[in-house]
Design a protein around this motif. Structure first.
Motif, PDB file in Angstrom:
ATOM      1  N   ASP A   1       0.821  -1.215   0.000  1.00 58.19           N
ATOM      2  CA  ASP A   1       0.000   0.000   0.000  1.00 58.19           C
ATOM      3  C   ASP A   1       0.856   1.266   0.000  1.00 58.19           C
ATOM      4  N   LYS A   2       1.963   1.247   0.747  1.00 57.41           N
ATOM      5  CA  LYS A   2       2.834   2.422   0.771  1.00 57.41           C
ATOM      6  C   LYS A   2       3.452   2.654  -0.604  1.00 57.41           C
ATOM      7  N   ASP A   3       3.885   1.594  -1.235  1.00 60.27           N
ATOM      8  CA  ASP A   3       4.485   1.707  -2.564  1.00 60.27           C
ATOM      9  C   ASP A   3       3.460   2.167  -3.593  1.00 60.27           C
ATOM     10  N   LEU A   4       2.245   1.672  -3.480  1.00 53.24           N
ATOM     11  CA  LEU A   4       1.197   2.059  -4.426  1.00 53.24           C
ATOM     12  C   LEU A   4       0.860   3.543  -4.301  1.00 53.24           C
ATOM     13  N   ALA A   5       0.844   4.060  -3.079  1.00 52.81           N
ATOM     14  CA  ALA A   5       0.598   5.494  -2.893  1.00 52.81           C
ATOM     15  C   ALA A   5       1.724   6.307  -3.523  1.00 52.81           C
ATOM     16  N   TRP A   6       2.976   5.834  -3.336  1.00 54.13           N
ATOM     17  CA  TRP A   6       4.118   6.505  -3.973  1.00 54.13           C
ATOM     18  C   TRP A   6       4.014   6.436  -5.490  1.00 54.13           C
ATOM     19  N   LEU A   7       3.644   5.261  -6.031  1.00 50.55           N
ATOM     20  CA  LEU A   7       3.530   5.091  -7.476  1.00 50.55           C
ATOM     21  C   LEU A   7       2.501   6.049  -8.066  1.00 50.55           C
ATOM     22  N   GLU A   8       1.384   6.200  -7.392  1.00 47.30           N
ATOM     23  CA  GLU A   8       0.349   7.107  -7.900  1.00 47.30           C
ATOM     24  C   GLU A   8       0.872   8.537  -7.974  1.00 47.30           C
ATOM     25  N   ARG A   9       1.608   8.963  -6.965  1.00 47.35           N
ATOM     26  CA  ARG A   9       2.190  10.307  -6.981  1.00 47.35           C
ATOM     27  C   ARG A   9       3.249  10.419  -8.075  1.00 47.35           C
ATOM     28  N   ASP A  10       4.050   9.390  -8.222  1.00 44.95           N
ATOM     29  CA  ASP A  10       5.128   9.426  -9.203  1.00 44.95           C
ATOM     30  C   ASP A  10       4.589   9.531 -10.623  1.00 44.95           C
ATOM     31  N   LEU A  11       3.567   8.749 -10.940  1.00 45.49           N
ATOM     32  CA  LEU A  11       3.013   8.764 -12.289  1.00 45.49           C
ATOM     33  C   LEU A  11       2.214  10.027 -12.578  1.00 45.49           C
ATOM     34  N   ALA A  12       1.817  10.740 -11.543  1.00 42.83           N
ATOM     35  CA  ALA A  12       1.090  11.993 -11.751  1.00 42.83           C
ATOM     36  C   ALA A  12       1.987  13.053 -12.383  1.00 42.83           C
ATOM     37  N   SER A  13       3.315  12.886 -12.243  1.00 42.38           N
ATOM     38  CA  SER A  13       4.253  13.851 -12.813  1.00 42.38           C
ATOM     39  C   SER A  13       4.989  13.276 -14.022  1.00 42.38           C
ATOM     40  N   LEU A  14       4.370  12.322 -14.694  1.00 43.67           N
ATOM     41  CA  LEU A  14       4.977  11.705 -15.866  1.00 43.67           C
ATOM     42  C   LEU A  14       5.249  12.744 -16.947  1.00 43.67           C
ATOM     43  N   ARG A  15       6.441  12.690 -17.552  1.00 49.39           N
ATOM     44  CA  ARG A  15       6.797  13.625 -18.616  1.00 49.39           C
ATOM     45  C   ARG A  15       5.859  13.472 -19.805  1.00 49.39           C
ATOM     46  N   PRO A  16       5.486  14.546 -20.454  1.00 49.37           N
ATOM     47  CA  PRO A  16       4.665  14.431 -21.662  1.00 49.37           C
ATOM     48  C   PRO A  16       5.365  13.595 -22.724  1.00 49.37           C
ATOM     49  N   GLY A  17       4.664  12.646 -23.282  1.00 50.74           N
ATOM     50  CA  GLY A  17       5.213  11.795 -24.331  1.00 50.74           C
ATOM     51  C   GLY A  17       5.998  10.596 -23.836  1.00 50.74           C
ATOM     52  N   ALA A  18       6.223  10.487 -22.529  1.00 50.99           N
ATOM     53  CA  ALA A  18       6.985   9.361 -21.988  1.00 50.99           C
ATOM     54  C   ALA A  18       6.100   8.127 -21.834  1.00 50.99           C
ATOM     55  N   SER A  19       6.707   6.957 -21.958  1.00 49.71           N
ATOM     56  CA  SER A  19       6.034   5.696 -21.678  1.00 49.71           C
ATOM     57  C   SER A  19       6.633   5.102 -20.403  1.00 49.71           C
ATOM     58  N   VAL A  20       5.860   4.244 -19.745  1.00 49.68           N
ATOM     59  CA  VAL A  20       6.253   3.713 -18.445  1.00 49.68           C
ATOM     60  C   VAL A  20       6.590   2.229 -18.566  1.00 49.68           C
ATOM     61  N   VAL A  21       7.722   1.837 -17.975  1.00 40.30           N
ATOM     62  CA  VAL A  21       8.078   0.434 -17.797  1.00 40.30           C
ATOM     63  C   VAL A  21       8.232   0.193 -16.303  1.00 40.30           C
ATOM     64  N   LEU A  22       7.555  -0.838 -15.805  1.00 36.55           N
ATOM     65  CA  LEU A  22       7.602  -1.158 -14.377  1.00 36.55           C
ATOM     66  C   LEU A  22       8.182  -2.548 -14.186  1.00 36.55           C
ATOM     67  N   TYR A  23       8.877  -2.757 -13.062  1.00 39.45           N
ATOM     68  CA  TYR A  23       9.424  -4.074 -12.809  1.00 39.45           C
ATOM     69  C   TYR A  23       9.465  -4.352 -11.301  1.00 39.45           C
ATOM     70  N   PHE A  24       9.181  -5.620 -10.980  1.00 39.84           N
ATOM     71  CA  PHE A  24       9.216  -6.097  -9.596  1.00 39.84           C
ATOM     72  C   PHE A  24       9.327  -7.618  -9.635  1.00 39.84           C
ATOM     73  N   HIS A  25       9.299  -8.261  -8.472  1.00 37.58           N
ATOM     74  CA  HIS A  25       9.610  -9.690  -8.420  1.00 37.58           C
ATOM     75  C   HIS A  25       8.396 -10.595  -8.648  1.00 37.58           C
ATOM     76  N   PHE A  26       7.336 -10.419  -7.888  1.00 38.19           N
ATOM     77  CA  PHE A  26       6.219 -11.362  -7.920  1.00 38.19           C
ATOM     78  C   PHE A  26       5.403 -11.257  -9.211  1.00 38.19           C
ATOM     79  N   PRO A  27       4.794 -12.377  -9.655  1.00 40.81           N
ATOM     80  CA  PRO A  27       3.980 -12.366 -10.881  1.00 40.81           C
ATOM     81  C   PRO A  27       2.637 -11.681 -10.671  1.00 40.81           C
TER      82      PRO A  27
END
Length: 208
Positions: A74-100
């Motif tokens: 939950d803490k990481d998800l809250a951070w992710l939401e804030r982080d993606l809110a400032s996504l650069r115009p025209g940028a695409s997102v790649v995410l990576y983590f361990h679990f499927p």
């Protein structure tokens, strides 16, 4: 690449000390794309100790790459939401983590048995996600999850002897998996970052 959206404690400066006397390398403030490690040569090889968060993001060409450690809580998800809110115009997102996200071994652990996957997908809705990479299951693979392309990177451990390669330019991302026992590519995917016709091929022997 400039690190962005990091948690407190992450660093963006590099300071490497080489010590020839005892053959050690001390990475005092070494960034591995946003993550602080102390690296040391030992009699058995190299050791590395993480000294900062495994959750961070950074800009690389047309991409914003996001590390979510083992998997987002939950803490990481809250951070992710804030982080993606400032996504650069025209940028695409790649995410990576361990679990499927789906398939073998996607349940039976805290991430898969909770509601985190649903929350994760909700945060990504409407975002320009180029792909999601994960491990855990050592067989390389490719699948779709809730409309997103997901790449299972594979591992040389156990009976699966594969690794995954990704390349990207301003317009296209290409991801493919190679089996070094058979010296063959077992799947590949080419997709325009801005959308359009894709090329996807998966060998019938690749586990779902």
């Amino acid at each position: 690449a400039e690190a962005a959206g990091r948690r407190p404690g992450d660093r963006d400066n590099v300071h490497v000390v080489l010590n020839a006397a005892d053959q050690t390398v001390e990475a005092l403030d070494l960034v591995v794309v946003g993550n602080l490690l102390r690296v040391k040569a030992t009699g058995d090889g190299w050791s590395a100790e993480r000294q900062a968060s495994a959750v961070y993001s950074f800009d690389w060409g047309p991409l914003q790459l996001v590390s979510l450690g083992e998997a987002p809580d939950d803490k990481d998800l809250a951070w992710l939401e804030r982080d993606l809110a400032s996504l650069r115009p025209g940028a695409s997102v790649v995410l990576y983590f361990h679990f499927p996200l789906d398939g073998a071994y996607s349940t039976g652990q805290w991430f898969g048995d909770g509601d985190y996957r649903d929350k994760f997908v909700k945060i990504l809705a409407g975002k320009p996600v180029a792909g999601i990479f994960h491990g855990h299951y050592h067989a390389a693979g490719i699948y779709r999850y809730q409309g997103f392309d997901v790449y299972r990177t594979g591992s040389p451990k156990h009976r699966w002897h594969t690794f995954t390669v990704a390349t990207v330019d301003d317009r296209t991302m290409r991801v493919a998996s190679f089996d070094y026992d058979t010296n063959t590519w077992v799947w590949w995917h080419e997709k325009p970052l801005a959308g359009g016709p894709e090329v996807r091929w998966v060998d019938s022997r690749v586990p779902p």
